[in-house]
Design a protein around this motif. Structure first.
Motif, PDB file in Angstrom:
ATOM      1  N   THR A 270      -4.352  -5.093   0.910  1.00 11.82           N
ATOM      2  CA  THR A 270      -5.781  -4.577   1.546  1.00 11.82           C
ATOM      3  C   THR A 270      -6.088  -3.314   1.189  1.00 11.82           C
ATOM      4  N   LEU A 271      -7.118  -3.087   0.694  1.00 16.87           N
ATOM      5  CA  LEU A 271      -7.887  -1.831   0.287  1.00 16.87           C
ATOM      6  C   LEU A 271      -9.072  -1.475   1.061  1.00 16.87           C
ATOM      7  N   THR A 272      -9.181  -0.527   1.553  1.00 13.74           N
ATOM      8  CA  THR A 272     -10.629   0.023   2.254  1.00 13.74           C
ATOM      9  C   THR A 272     -10.572   1.541   2.197  1.00 13.74           C
ATOM     10  N   MET A 273     -11.327   2.076   2.776  1.00 13.11           N
ATOM     11  CA  MET A 273     -11.598   3.539   2.932  1.00 13.11           C
ATOM     12  C   MET A 273     -11.240   4.205   4.254  1.00 13.11           C
ATOM     13  N   VAL A 274     -10.919   5.276   4.489  1.00 20.84           N
ATOM     14  CA  VAL A 274     -10.620   5.671   5.531  1.00 20.84           C
ATOM     15  C   VAL A 274     -10.899   7.325   5.831  1.00 20.84           C
TER      16      VAL A 274
ATOM     17  N   ALA B 102     -10.756   9.013   2.129  1.00 28.32           N
ATOM     18  CA  ALA B 102      -9.426   8.965   1.209  1.00 28.32           C
ATOM     19  C   ALA B 102      -9.540   7.252   1.320  1.00 28.32           C
ATOM     20  N   GLY B 103      -9.013   6.874  -0.066  1.00 32.11           N
ATOM     21  CA  GLY B 103      -8.594   5.302  -0.294  1.00 32.11           C
ATOM     22  C   GLY B 103      -7.563   4.888   0.669  1.00 32.11           C
ATOM     23  N   LEU B 104      -7.416   3.856   1.295  1.00 35.03           N
ATOM     24  CA  LEU B 104      -6.387   3.359   2.182  1.00 35.03           C
ATOM     25  C   LEU B 104      -5.642   2.024   1.723  1.00 35.03           C
ATOM     26  N   ILE B 105      -4.329   2.072   1.484  1.00 31.15           N
ATOM     27  CA  ILE B 105      -3.757   0.651   1.468  1.00 31.15           C
ATOM     28  C   ILE B 105      -3.192   0.458   2.770  1.00 31.15           C
TER      29      ILE B 105
ATOM     30  N   VAL C  55      -1.339   5.334   2.984  1.00 33.72           N
ATOM     31  CA  VAL C  55      -0.660   4.315   3.379  1.00 33.72           C
ATOM     32  C   VAL C  55      -0.368   4.059   4.771  1.00 33.72           C
ATOM     33  N   ASP C  56      -0.696   3.379   5.395  1.00 35.47           N
ATOM     34  CA  ASP C  56      -0.032   2.892   6.770  1.00 35.47           C
ATOM     35  C   ASP C  56       1.214   2.075   6.685  1.00 35.47           C
ATOM     36  N   ALA C  57       2.234   2.780   6.766  1.00 35.89           N
ATOM     37  CA  ALA C  57       3.491   1.988   6.382  1.00 35.89           C
ATOM     38  C   ALA C  57       4.081   1.359   7.890  1.00 35.89           C
ATOM     39  N   LYS C  58       4.245   0.318   7.472  1.00 42.25           N
ATOM     40  CA  LYS C  58       5.160  -0.522   8.709  1.00 42.25           C
ATOM     41  C   LYS C  58       6.370   0.057   8.940  1.00 42.25           C
ATOM     42  N   GLU C  59       6.794  -0.019  10.244  1.00 45.33           N
ATOM     43  CA  GLU C  59       7.976   0.560  10.642  1.00 45.33           C
ATOM     44  C   GLU C  59       9.066   0.135   9.749  1.00 45.33           C
TER      45      GLU C  59
END
Length: 165
Positions: free
Chosen positions: A60-64, A85-88, A128-132
């Motif tokens: 999923t892509l979006t901006m942040v 910034a672009g966000l994965i 990127v918001d990496a999962k744990e």
């Protein structure tokens, strides 16, 4: 040839998908289409070429909004006036397809799409918001953790551009 396509609620069997992480499964099954319809995100899926309704993986892509405070000092100075910034936001592979390189394939595809987006409407970073426990995956590909959030990582558009040239 395999390629990603936008998630299609009529074609893709979202209920079959299971990456082993409930928040990612639930997002794909319950939220992804709603967020796409609201123009908040875009979710791309990699279809099984033998059965198009089966999802190998998705991102999923979006901006942040960008907060430069967690960046190294040189990047804080360079991008102090940058606001986005672009966000994965999510990236996952169905457990049945794990270990076949699809995670890397999805990441490269996401980076290419964000690089193209940056060429149209400039932004300096991909976050990127990496999962744990998955931060190491992104670090292998040049992402660096923010100083103030270890599960949040970044790579510069400049570095992505160099890696694809």
């Amino acid at each position: 040839m395999i390629k990603t396509v936008l998630l299609d609620k009529f074609l893709h069997n979202r209920n079959r998908f299971d990456c082993g992480i409930d928040p990612l499964n639930n997002y794909l099954k319950n939220t992804a289409n709603q967020q796409t319809q609201k123009d908040n995100t875009r979710t791309f899926v990699l279809q099984d070429p033998m059965e198009n309704s089966h999802i190998i993986g998705f991102y999923t892509l979006t901006m942040v909004s960008m907060d430069a405070q967690g960046l190294p000092v040189d990047l804080q100075k360079k991008h102090r006036f940058s606001s986005a910034a672009g966000l994965i936001a999510r990236l996952a592979v169905d457990s049945r397809y794990r270990g076949q390189g699809f995670g890397e394939w999805l990441l490269v595809d996401a980076l290419k799409k964000l690089l193209y987006a940056s060429d149209m409407a400039a932004f300096p970073l991909i976050v990127v918001d990496a999962k744990e426990g998955s931060g190491f995956f992104y670090e292998k590909y040049g992402f660096t953790p923010f100083h103030d959030a270890k599960n949040k990582l970044f790579i510069t558009i400049a570095d992505v551009r160099i890696s694809f040239s």
